[in-house]
Design a protein around this motif. Structure first.
Motif, PDB file in Angstrom:
ATOM      1  N   LEU A 115       0.863  -1.181   0.000  1.00  0.00           N
ATOM      2  CA  LEU A 115       0.000   0.000   0.000  1.00  0.00           C
ATOM      3  C   LEU A 115       0.896   1.226   0.000  1.00  0.00           C
ATOM      4  CD1 LEU A 115      -2.613  -0.974   2.751  1.00  0.00           C
ATOM      5  CD2 LEU A 115      -2.929  -1.081   0.289  1.00  0.00           C
ATOM      6  N   ILE A 116       0.444   2.302  -0.662  1.00  0.00           N
ATOM      7  CA  ILE A 116       1.226   3.538  -0.680  1.00  0.00           C
ATOM      8  C   ILE A 116       0.345   4.707  -0.269  1.00  0.00           C
ATOM      9  CG2 ILE A 116       2.805   2.709  -2.468  1.00  0.00           C
ATOM     10  CD1 ILE A 116       1.281   4.554  -4.450  1.00  0.00           C
ATOM     11  N   ASP A 117       0.984   5.750   0.219  1.00  0.00           N
ATOM     12  CA  ASP A 117       0.269   6.967   0.595  1.00  0.00           C
ATOM     13  C   ASP A 117       1.156   8.166   0.274  1.00  0.00           C
ATOM     14  OD1 ASP A 117      -1.681   8.656   1.899  1.00  0.00           O
ATOM     15  OD2 ASP A 117      -0.221   8.840   3.505  1.00  0.00           O
ATOM     16  N   GLY A 118       0.589   9.146  -0.397  1.00  0.00           N
ATOM     17  CA  GLY A 118       1.374  10.325  -0.746  1.00  0.00           C
ATOM     18  C   GLY A 118       0.816  10.965  -1.997  1.00  0.00           C
ATOM     19  N   PRO A 119       1.608  11.797  -2.649  1.00  0.00           N
ATOM     20  CA  PRO A 119       2.992  12.170  -2.314  1.00  0.00           C
ATOM     21  C   PRO A 119       3.038  13.298  -1.284  1.00  0.00           C
ATOM     22  CG  PRO A 119       2.330  13.264  -4.330  1.00  0.00           C
ATOM     23  CD  PRO A 119       1.152  12.442  -3.895  1.00  0.00           C
ATOM     24  N   TYR A 120       4.243  13.491  -0.716  1.00  0.00           N
ATOM     25  CA  TYR A 120       4.455  14.546   0.261  1.00  0.00           C
ATOM     26  C   TYR A 120       5.641  15.415  -0.159  1.00  0.00           C
ATOM     27  CZ  TYR A 120       1.226  11.976   3.215  1.00  0.00           C
ATOM     28  OH  TYR A 120       0.109  11.353   3.701  1.00  0.00           O
ATOM     29  N   GLY A 121       5.563  16.694   0.251  1.00  0.00           N
ATOM     30  CA  GLY A 121       6.556  17.673  -0.184  1.00  0.00           C
ATOM     31  C   GLY A 121       7.919  17.467   0.447  1.00  0.00           C
ATOM     32  N   ALA A 122       8.961  17.815  -0.319  1.00  0.00           N
ATOM     33  CA  ALA A 122      10.348  17.725   0.150  1.00  0.00           C
ATOM     34  C   ALA A 122      11.149  18.845  -0.503  1.00  0.00           C
ATOM     35  CB  ALA A 122      10.945  16.358  -0.206  1.00  0.00           C
ATOM     36  N   PRO A 123      12.301  19.225   0.069  1.00  0.00           N
ATOM     37  CA  PRO A 123      13.086  20.333  -0.494  1.00  0.00           C
ATOM     38  C   PRO A 123      13.463  20.154  -1.960  1.00  0.00           C
ATOM     39  CG  PRO A 123      13.933  19.713   1.660  1.00  0.00           C
ATOM     40  CD  PRO A 123      12.893  18.698   1.307  1.00  0.00           C
ATOM     41  N   ALA A 124      13.761  18.911  -2.357  1.00  0.00           N
ATOM     42  CA  ALA A 124      14.258  18.669  -3.717  1.00  0.00           C
ATOM     43  C   ALA A 124      13.226  18.980  -4.797  1.00  0.00           C
ATOM     44  CB  ALA A 124      14.728  17.217  -3.851  1.00  0.00           C
ATOM     45  N   GLN A 125      11.936  19.047  -4.447  1.00  0.00           N
ATOM     46  CA  GLN A 125      10.912  19.286  -5.468  1.00  0.00           C
ATOM     47  C   GLN A 125      10.996  20.700  -6.048  1.00  0.00           C
ATOM     48  OE1 GLN A 125       7.366  18.899  -2.759  1.00  0.00           O
ATOM     49  NE2 GLN A 125       6.683  20.719  -3.851  1.00  0.00           N
ATOM     50  N   ASP A 126      11.747  21.603  -5.383  1.00  0.00           N
ATOM     51  CA  ASP A 126      11.869  22.981  -5.861  1.00  0.00           C
ATOM     52  C   ASP A 126      12.962  23.147  -6.914  1.00  0.00           C
ATOM     53  OD1 ASP A 126       9.837  23.827  -4.137  1.00  0.00           O
ATOM     54  OD2 ASP A 126      11.229  24.102  -2.478  1.00  0.00           O
ATOM     55  N   TYR A 127      13.503  22.050  -7.412  1.00  0.00           N
ATOM     56  CA  TYR A 127      14.615  22.137  -8.366  1.00  0.00           C
ATOM     57  C   TYR A 127      14.252  22.898  -9.637  1.00  0.00           C
ATOM     58  CZ  TYR A 127      12.428  18.708 -11.434  1.00  0.00           C
ATOM     59  OH  TYR A 127      11.570  18.077 -12.297  1.00  0.00           O
ATOM     60  N   SER A 128      12.977  22.855 -10.033  1.00  0.00           N
ATOM     61  CA  SER A 128      12.561  23.463 -11.302  1.00  0.00           C
ATOM     62  C   SER A 128      12.625  24.987 -11.280  1.00  0.00           C
ATOM     63  CB  SER A 128      11.141  23.010 -11.657  1.00  0.00           C
ATOM     64  OG  SER A 128      10.244  23.315 -10.608  1.00  0.00           O
ATOM     65  N   LYS A 129      12.865  25.586 -10.103  1.00  0.00           N
ATOM     66  CA  LYS A 129      12.946  27.047  -9.999  1.00  0.00           C
ATOM     67  C   LYS A 129      14.300  27.584 -10.466  1.00  0.00           C
ATOM     68  CE  LYS A 129       9.893  27.219  -5.946  1.00  0.00           C
ATOM     69  NZ  LYS A 129       9.814  27.567  -4.497  1.00  0.00           N
ATOM     70  N   TYR A 130      15.273  26.680 -10.646  1.00  0.00           N
ATOM     71  CA  TYR A 130      16.643  27.120 -10.914  1.00  0.00           C
ATOM     72  C   TYR A 130      17.086  26.775 -12.338  1.00  0.00           C
ATOM     73  CZ  TYR A 130      16.658  27.469  -5.833  1.00  0.00           C
ATOM     74  OH  TYR A 130      16.342  27.787  -4.541  1.00  0.00           O
ATOM     75  N   ASP A 131      17.918  27.662 -12.893  1.00  0.00           N
ATOM     76  CA  ASP A 131      18.501  27.410 -14.216  1.00  0.00           C
ATOM     77  C   ASP A 131      19.660  26.420 -14.119  1.00  0.00           C
ATOM     78  OD1 ASP A 131      16.784  29.210 -15.504  1.00  0.00           O
ATOM     79  OD2 ASP A 131      18.042  30.897 -14.929  1.00  0.00           O
ATOM     80  N   VAL A 132      20.374  26.464 -13.001  1.00  0.00           N
ATOM     81  CA  VAL A 132      21.522  25.573 -12.796  1.00  0.00           C
ATOM     82  C   VAL A 132      21.315  24.814 -11.486  1.00  0.00           C
ATOM     83  CG1 VAL A 132      24.032  25.414 -12.538  1.00  0.00           C
ATOM     84  CG2 VAL A 132      23.048  27.171 -14.022  1.00  0.00           C
ATOM     85  N   LEU A 133      21.574  23.507 -11.529  1.00  0.00           N
ATOM     86  CA  LEU A 133      21.390  22.656 -10.351  1.00  0.00           C
ATOM     87  C   LEU A 133      22.691  21.979  -9.971  1.00  0.00           C
ATOM     88  CD1 LEU A 133      18.122  20.697 -11.312  1.00  0.00           C
ATOM     89  CD2 LEU A 133      18.280  22.712  -9.847  1.00  0.00           C
ATOM     90  N   LEU A 134      22.931  21.889  -8.659  1.00  0.00           N
ATOM     91  CA  LEU A 134      23.998  21.040  -8.134  1.00  0.00           C
ATOM     92  C   LEU A 134      23.324  20.058  -7.183  1.00  0.00           C
ATOM     93  CD1 LEU A 134      26.922  20.185  -7.657  1.00  0.00           C
ATOM     94  CD2 LEU A 134      27.107  21.986  -5.923  1.00  0.00           C
ATOM     95  N   LEU A 135      23.290  18.790  -7.566  1.00  0.00           N
ATOM     96  CA  LEU A 135      22.628  17.749  -6.781  1.00  0.00           C
ATOM     97  C   LEU A 135      23.697  16.883  -6.128  1.00  0.00           C
ATOM     98  CD1 LEU A 135      20.075  16.661  -9.557  1.00  0.00           C
ATOM     99  CD2 LEU A 135      19.746  18.421  -7.802  1.00  0.00           C
ATOM    100  N   VAL A 136      23.687  16.813  -4.803  1.00  0.00           N
ATOM    101  CA  VAL A 136      24.709  16.069  -4.067  1.00  0.00           C
ATOM    102  C   VAL A 136      24.030  15.001  -3.220  1.00  0.00           C
ATOM    103  CG1 VAL A 136      26.611  16.198  -2.414  1.00  0.00           C
ATOM    104  CG2 VAL A 136      26.179  18.114  -3.977  1.00  0.00           C
ATOM    105  N   GLY A 137      24.359  13.737  -3.485  1.00  0.00           N
ATOM    106  CA  GLY A 137      23.777  12.627  -2.726  1.00  0.00           C
ATOM    107  C   GLY A 137      24.853  11.756  -2.119  1.00  0.00           C
TER     108      GLY A 137
END
Length: 658
Positions: free
Chosen positions: A438-460
């Motif tokens: 079973l699944i429940d969601g989706p829920y918001g997280a900081p990474a979802q705001d990536y589309s606001k930027y022209d350049v992204l640096l993603l560090v995992g």
């Protein structure tokens, strides 16, 4: 084989013969059957050639000047003021919210303190009573407020509004913990003052004083200490303290993460399960709190018993959230499509996507496996892209629930088909008896705001790469769409040369570029994945190969870092670096990750990484998104702040809490 052993690369040991043959092929083109030592030395000494791929962003005078600025000494006062300004700039959202919260508590405490100072009971019980009642008022407020940060649907909606610009919704769990600490202090003040101070004063007061000031509140005859404690107010209060102490203790990091090792059978009170079940004692606590608030010694008018007024809206909102989750999860029963278990104890679940399930890359969802526990829900980042026709999550074996889920799926999985990665696999074709999810969601997280930027640096870091895999897939899907739209525009242009279009039709091609521009705002994305184990690269091998193959315009730049290998330039990894470069040049495949993405060794030099980005993207607004251990979050945040003071490029840092 020695180099592979020194750098903990077990797979390379198995392929040592193959790579030795590759060196011979490079140095012995005439097939003499031998090479001379000077030839091997020459090949090894060409390290600048092998390391060139990691210098994709060249140093400029700007980057050099930025590094030199850091060497200049600053005075002690200047350093302290810089740190203060940095802290204020980084945490201003949290500061104003916490300041407002503290001021409200001070206001409530003061109001109740002076209100009870006017009562006749003050003449006997003194300031102990005032302190207890002031603390009680803050407790009512905090017991109501503590529910708000865990109303996830509400927070997911609010963070997408303009309120998200001023309120740090991503710190909801930290605020929840802070309120819990304030409740603990409030309980100590309230209960301590009652039991140890004003109750003893009451029972030791003279009969004349009691009849004059307290008879109307406590009745006749004068109660004993036992009478006060065993009354409804006393029993409910003591029970609340016991339940809250249990829940609070088992929620601490030491118990929740099994850091305390207890002998059997007491070891069951540590771990996530103990935390999860004990936290539901608060249902009983809230019932007791309402009863406690209705049986007050010194308040006799119903509308002045305000406990239920504080709790009404938050409790109804939280109950509504739980009911919504219950029904939504019932409708979101998913069908498992594929299962794979990879090295490092990572379970990948690919499932059907319910029609009503709409999400953004970077968000997370809750997963329940009834076969393991019919009550527990656990959050995981969604690793599929919104454009995919399936949902996927990657679950690392860290706690008791994840271990049980992996064990369950291991029993129904089969060995991998030749040529496919993963230790074990299962899909609809091979197994019909896959466990229900079973699944429940989706829920918001900081990474979802990536589309606001022209350049992204993603560090995992390690499994912290999961939210960014969805972002990479989404960017890739948009890149493919852009290429298709570009082709359709060129086709439309050719068609217009052949046919005579009407004035209405001639405006149609002009609409496509605006739509295309809206499809993908991001011009560049840099993905840095740091992991300790070579087997980790199997988790997202398919995604990395797909990005490397389809991203012809070079929008996405990927960097894998393996920290178990000695850093580039170290003699112990020189041979690995050379063979890696040779194999990539010849076959286009990295010998460490098994993908088309080259693997760097040791940890990244983050100052160099950010300085190069600052130099390459002058005047840009770069979104830095991090998911992993808190230690690196502090380092990246500080580097972003320092570079923001020096150049025109602005870095905006976002971190994710696991």
């Amino acid at each position: 084989m020695l180099s592979a052993s020194a750098n903990k690369l077990s797979r390379l040991k198995e392929q040592a013969e193959e790579y030795a043959a590759l060196i011979m092929e490079e140095l012995d083109p005439e097939r003499l059957g031998y090479i001379e030592l000077w030839q091997l030395e020459t090949l090894l000494l060409q390290k600048d050639t092998y390391l060139s791929y990691s210098q994709a962003l060249s140093y400029t005078s700007q980057a050099l000047s930025q590094n030199l600025q850091g060497l200049r000494k600053k005075g002690r006062i200047r350093r302290m003021s810089t740190k203060l300004v940095y802290y204020l700039e980084e945490n201003w959202k949290m500061i104003w919210v916490v300041s407002l919260w503290i001021m409200v508590m001070i206001g409530l405490f003061t109001w109740k303190f002076f209100q009870y100072k006017q009562k006749s009971a003050f003449k006997v019980m003194g300031y102990c009573l005032l302190t207890a009642k002031g603390a009680a008022e803050t407790l009512k407020f905090n017991m109501a407020l503590i529910l708000m940060p865990v109303c996830r649907n509400t927070i997911t909606w609010l963070r997408s509004t303009k309120l998200g610009l001023f309120v740090p919704f991503d710190d909801n769990i930290n605020f929840h913990k802070t309120i819990a600490a304030a409740i603990s202090i409030g309980v100590i003040l309230h209960v301590g003052n009652h039991l140890a101070c004003d109750f003893p004063r009451l029972i030791s007061s003279s009969n004349d004083k009691y009849k004059k000031f307290l008879k109307n509140d406590f009745g006749s005859p004068k109660p004993t200490y036992i009478d006060l404690v065993k009354g409804t107010e006393g029993v409910t209060g003591v029970l609340m303290v016991i339940f809250m102490a249990i829940a609070f203790t088992l929620a601490t990091r030491w118990f929740r993460r099994n850091l305390i090792k207890l002998p059997k059978p007491f070891d069951r009170i540590t771990g996530f399960n103990a935390f999860w079940y004990s936290h539901h004692l608060f249902v009983i606590v809230y019932v007791l709190l309402i009863i406690h608030g209705e049986f007050l010694y010194l308040v006799h008018i119903w509308y002045r018993r305000t406990t239920w007024m504080y709790l009404a809206v938050p409790v109804l909102l939280y109950a509504g959230e739980r009911i919504l989750r219950f029904f939504r999860s019932g409708f979101s029963t998913v069908r498992l499509l594929k299962v794979a278990i990879y090295p490092g104890g990572v379970l990948t679940l690919q499932m059907s996507k319910p029609p009503q399930f709409r999400y953004k890359s970077g968000q997370y969802m809750f997963v329940q496996c009834p076969a393991v526990s019919p009550f527990e829900w656990h959050p995981f980042s969604i690793t599929s892209a919104p454009g995919d026709d399936y949902l996927s999550v990657h679950i690392r074996q860290l706690g008791d629930w994840t271990q049980a889920v992996k064990r369950l799926f291991s029993e129904v999985c089969e060995p991998p088909v030749a040529g496919k990665s993963g230790l074990l696999r299962a899909d609809e074709a091979t197994k019909k008896s896959l466990p229900k999810l079973l699944i429940d969601g989706p829920y918001g997280a900081p990474a979802q705001d990536y589309s606001k930027y022209d350049v992204l640096l993603l560090v995992g870091l390690g499994i912290g790469a999961t939210p960014f895999i969805s972002i990479l897939k989404d960017l890739l899907n948009n890149i493919v769409k852009m290429e298709e739209q570009a082709d359709s525009v060129s086709d439309a242009g050719k068609a217009s040369d052949v046919s005579v279009a009407s004035s209405n039709e001639s405006t149609t091609p002009n609409r496509v570029p605006s739509k295309r521009k809206k499809t993908l705002k991001t011009t560049n994305a840099y993905f840095y994945w740091v992991t300790r184990e070579q087997g980790s690269f199997d988790w997202f091998k398919g995604v990395m190969n797909e990005v490397a193959e389809l991203d012809q315009r070079g929008v996405i730049e990927m960097h894998n870092y393996l920290t178990s290998v000695y850093e580039e330039g170290d003699a112990r990894s020189a041979l690995i670096t050379m063979v890696q470069a040779l194999n990539h040049a010849k076959n286009g495949v990295d010998i460490v990750s098994g993908t088309r993405v080259r693997t760097h060794f040791a940890r990244p030099k983050w100052k160099n990484v950010l300085s190069k980005l600052s130099s390459k993207h002058c005047n840009a607004r770069i979104g830095v998104f991090y998911c992993g251990a808190p230690v690196l979050a502090k380092e990246l945040s500080k580097l972003c702040y320092e570079l923001n003071q020096k150049g025109s490029t602005k870095f905006e840092f976002h971190k994710e809490h696991f």
